[in-house]
Scaffold this active site. Sequence first.
Site, PDB file in Angstrom:
ATOM      1  N   ASP A 127     -13.891 -11.573  -2.875  1.00 25.78           N
ATOM      2  CA  ASP A 127     -12.703 -12.399  -2.702  1.00 25.78           C
ATOM      3  C   ASP A 127     -11.811 -11.762  -1.647  1.00 25.78           C
ATOM      4  OD1 ASP A 127     -11.071 -14.585  -3.069  1.00 25.78           O
ATOM      5  OD2 ASP A 127     -10.158 -13.860  -4.917  1.00 25.78           O
ATOM      6  N   GLY A 128     -11.042 -12.592  -0.997  1.00 28.49           N
ATOM      7  CA  GLY A 128     -10.047 -12.152  -0.035  1.00 28.49           C
ATOM      8  C   GLY A 128      -8.730 -12.824  -0.348  1.00 28.49           C
TER       9      GLY A 128
ATOM     10  N   GLU B 176     -11.936 -12.802   3.428  1.00 25.47           N
ATOM     11  CA  GLU B 176     -13.134 -13.286   2.738  1.00 25.47           C
ATOM     12  C   GLU B 176     -14.397 -12.737   3.410  1.00 25.47           C
ATOM     13  OE1 GLU B 176     -13.169 -14.936  -0.060  1.00 25.47           O
ATOM     14  OE2 GLU B 176     -11.253 -15.990  -0.182  1.00 25.47           O
TER      15      GLU B 176
ATOM     16  N   ASP C 237     -15.537 -17.666  -3.792  1.00 33.54           N
ATOM     17  CA  ASP C 237     -14.795 -18.924  -3.971  1.00 33.54           C
ATOM     18  C   ASP C 237     -14.348 -19.497  -2.627  1.00 33.54           C
ATOM     19  OD1 ASP C 237     -12.636 -17.294  -3.294  1.00 33.54           O
ATOM     20  OD2 ASP C 237     -11.698 -17.399  -5.267  1.00 33.54           O
TER      21      ASP C 237
ATOM     22  N   HIS D  86     -10.447 -19.079  -9.874  1.00 29.88           N
ATOM     23  CA  HIS D  86      -9.456 -19.218 -10.944  1.00 29.88           C
ATOM     24  C   HIS D  86      -9.940 -20.147 -12.052  1.00 29.88           C
ATOM     25  CE1 HIS D  86      -7.041 -17.189  -7.978  1.00 29.88           C
ATOM     26  NE2 HIS D  86      -7.258 -18.182  -7.137  1.00 29.88           N
TER      27      HIS D  86
ATOM     28  N   ASP E 269     -10.230 -11.171  -7.429  1.00 28.94           N
ATOM     29  CA  ASP E 269      -8.938 -11.746  -7.059  1.00 28.94           C
ATOM     30  C   ASP E 269      -7.804 -10.763  -7.357  1.00 28.94           C
ATOM     31  OD1 ASP E 269      -7.285 -14.162  -6.278  1.00 28.94           O
ATOM     32  OD2 ASP E 269      -6.556 -13.862  -8.330  1.00 28.94           O
TER      33      ASP E 269
END
Length: 143
Positions: free
Chosen positions: A9-10, A47, A69, A124, A134
């Site tokens: 994740d970024g 990302e 994501d 999420h 995250d």
Amino acid sequence: MKEVTIYTDGACSGNPGPGGWAAVLVCNGHQKEISGREELTTNNRMELTASIEALKQLKEPCHVHIYSDSAYLVNAFQKKWVKNWKKNGWRTASGRPVENRDLWEELLAVMRPHSVCWHKVEGHRGNPYNERCDRLAKKRIRG
């Protein structure tokens, strides 16, 4: 080949702004977390960086499943955007230069020894590894 699962994740505060990236690598019951930050960046760059840095952790060729994501990242491979960008001299279908070309080229280089499958995970939505990434990425934004 070893099977490795990677979640990435970024995150960015402002776009551009300070950013963080994170990855969780899982192999044979072992888990490793990595993360980092950049002072002035974009969410898409974070990302990409998360996947690059995760793949750099692998010491031998592996069969890798990367879960992200980021539609930008996953679609680039699932929809063959990267293949077309390269074929078109790193230009988009509309003829504009591809953004983040430096990171796309680095990602392709670190992918080369591995067999990589890209998977889109809903952000999420309760996936514990995605949620952990995250949290780590957002924590790195703050320093």
